[in-house]
Scaffold this motif. Structure first.
Motif: not given
Length: 401
Positions: A81-97
């Motif tokens: 993600g890019h939290p400061q630009q409003g883009m959340p991180s999805w690494g904790g929800v989605l697998a790399d695949s």
């Protein structure tokens, strides 16, 4: 508590699904598109629109990628993600695949839309300068480095693996062939190109490349990816052929990493004839402070690959003696001050942590002990105050400009 037990997360996911379902119902073209990954419908469509044309976030079909257009850039943006630009991180929800699937989907849709690139401006204005823009060629693929042989010929590296010649304002059709083995995985590839100061006499051309061992190591956490590291070579151009190649710097294979980023790869020859080159931390943060590892450093060698006896760590045991500075995350800009000749470096930092440094022999530039940035997922990298100089082992770490 597991994420699946979190009632707030469950409600958010339900809300996303309801919103995305409603949005998709108004976009029959995408309803018919059976390749749309479920994570896009659930997580991306509410902000970017079920038709990818934007909603409360930007369009994904306008030919402009805010955080980079390469697959590795898109993967990083989704995962961290890019939290400061409003883009959340999805690494904790989605697998790399699943993230890979999203990236492939977005790139397929972009190609399917047959988008036109944004027009190149003919004029640029900064605080101090007004510049006219002239396009010499738009037929390059990810150009990375450039070096003028003379007033008529320019060598240009394309990151995937090609060395090209621009001659009299025209890009020659065929690339230089037989350039050394280059690994183009992730951020790897063919990096900088530098011409020897006495090129007219010796013909030497210097290249920084990402070199792969060619096979995965089962002990690595990413066993499906071959280990790689930045390597420095030189050679000559004979007609359309790369010949007389010599390896000037190659790290111990044990230091090679299966990660896909932070190769550095910039080079410069200073007024005294020393060849400086950068190697990023290769996503192994602690290596930047370890003098037995090549990554996270700026190095200095002679143009024949030998080590200057005046290097700051020359003669020390269990140290890579080409190291000139350490604590450098991913330096990919090197330039000499036109008056003083001092070496300046620009360094890709974490989120909010890019740096401009004056590089001096033996100095420690702090990464990852101190940084002005944070991780892409919003987490702190260090507990140290980012605005203060700190001591490590009794030595002052060097602050960026």
């Amino acid at each position: 508590m597991n994420q699946s037990d979190n009632p707030i997360l469950i409600m958010l996911c339900i809300s996303y699904c309801i919103y995305a379902t409603i949005s998709c119902s108004s976009s029959p073209d995408l309803v018919k598109n059976e390749v749309m990954p479920a994570p896009f419908v659930q997580l991306c469509a509410p902000c970017h629109g079920a038709d990818l044309k934007g909603n409360i976030a930007q369009s994904l079909l306008d030919g402009s990628w805010q955080f980079g257009s390469r697959p590795a850039d898109l993967f990083r943006a989704i995962k961290f993600g890019h939290p400061q630009q409003g883009m959340p991180s999805w690494g904790g929800v989605l697998a790399d695949s699943e993230i890979d699937s999203l990236v492939n989907y977005l790139l397929r849709e972009e190609k399917r839309q047959n988008l036109n690139k944004p027009p190149i401006p003919t004029r640029l204005e900064t605080q101090d300068y007004q510049m006219q823009v002239e396009v010499l060629t738009d037929d390059l693929k990810e150009p990375w480095g450039m070096a003028f042989i003379d007033s008529e010929r320019v060598l240009i590296t394309e990151q995937p693996s090609s060395l090209r010649i621009l001659q009299n304002g025209k890009l020659l059709t065929e690339p230089i062939i037989n350039v050394g083995k280059v690994s183009g995985t992730g951020q790897g590839g063919l990096f900088d190109v530098v011409i020897d100061p006495e090129y007219d006499k010796n013909g030497w051309v210097y290249l920084a490349v990402s070199h792969s061992l060619g096979k995965p190591n089962s002990d690595d956490r990413r066993a499906d990816r071959a280990r790689a590291m930045t390597k420095i070579i030189r050679g000559k151009i004979n007609g359309n052929n790369w010949v007389d190649e010599q390896v000037l710097f190659a790290a111990d294979p044990q230091t090679y990493s299966p990660t896909a980023g932070h190769f550095g790869g910039r080079m410069i020859i200073d007024r005294d004839g020393y060849l400086f080159f950068s190697i990023g931390d290769r996503d192994s943060l602690d290596h930047a402070q370890d003098l037995s590892k090549p990554n996270g450093k700026i190095h200095r060698i002679h143009t024949d690959g030998t080590i200057p006896v005046t290097n700051p760590f020359y003669g020390q045991e269990q140290v890579i003696t080409s190291i000139y500075s350490r604590g450098n995350r991913n330096p990919q800009g090197l330039a000499l001050h036109p008056e003083t000749g001092h070496l300046w470096s620009t360094e890709h930092g974490p989120l909010g942590g890019d740096e401009l440094n004056i590089i001096e022999a033996g100095k420690n530039y702090g990464w990852p002990v101190i940084s002005h940035g944070i991780n892409y997922n919003g987490e702190l990298i260090t507990e140290q105050p980012s605005s203060l100089r700190i001591l490590q082992n009794g030595k002052l770490l060097t602050e960026p400009i």
